[in-house]
Write a protein that holds these residues in place. Structure first.
Motif, PDB file in Angstrom:
ATOM      1  N   ALA A 173       0.845  -1.195   0.000  1.00 52.90           N
ATOM      2  CA  ALA A 173       0.000   0.000   0.000  1.00 52.90           C
ATOM      3  C   ALA A 173       0.882   1.247   0.000  1.00 52.90           C
ATOM      4  N   SER A 189       0.658   4.860   3.185  1.00 56.88           N
ATOM      5  CA  SER A 189       0.009   4.305   4.374  1.00 56.88           C
ATOM      6  C   SER A 189       0.980   4.145   5.536  1.00 56.88           C
ATOM      7  N   CYS A 223       2.581   0.525   8.981  1.00 57.62           N
ATOM      8  CA  CYS A 223       1.572   0.643   7.941  1.00 57.62           C
ATOM      9  C   CYS A 223       0.208   0.693   8.627  1.00 57.62           C
ATOM     10  N   LYS A 229      -2.580   0.362   7.224  1.00 55.81           N
ATOM     11  CA  LYS A 229      -3.523  -0.554   6.563  1.00 55.81           C
ATOM     12  C   LYS A 229      -3.363  -1.985   7.052  1.00 55.81           C
ATOM     13  N   CYS A 230      -2.109  -2.488   7.140  1.00 50.09           N
ATOM     14  CA  CYS A 230      -1.917  -3.893   7.520  1.00 50.09           C
ATOM     15  C   CYS A 230      -1.253  -4.066   8.884  1.00 50.09           C
TER      16      CYS A 230
END
Length: 66
Positions: free
Chosen positions: A18, A21, A35, A37-38
């Motif tokens: 990503a 992020s 990150c 996102k993850c």
């Protein structure tokens, strides 16, 4: 104490790929990049704090935001 996180423009997560992020903050002399996102994290300690970083943690370069 509130931790101020800063996003790294253009950075790509090495785990989920990503873009834009990655957030960075500093905790106890250790720069942390995560990150959003993850949840993948990378850490880098200053020379003074390097001795306290655990062997299993992933370490990256020191960030100096200007």
């Amino acid at each position: 104490m509130t931790v101020r996180k800063r996003f790294i423009a253009g950075a790509v997560c090495p785990h989920c790929q990503a873009q834009d992020s990655m957030a960075m903050w500093r905790e106890n002399g250790v720069d942390i990049v995560e990150c959003v996102k993850c949840g993948h994290q990378m850490r880098e300690a200053d020379k003074e704090a390097r001795g306290s970083v655990r062997d299993r943690e992933q370490v990256i370069g020191i960030f100096h935001p200007d």
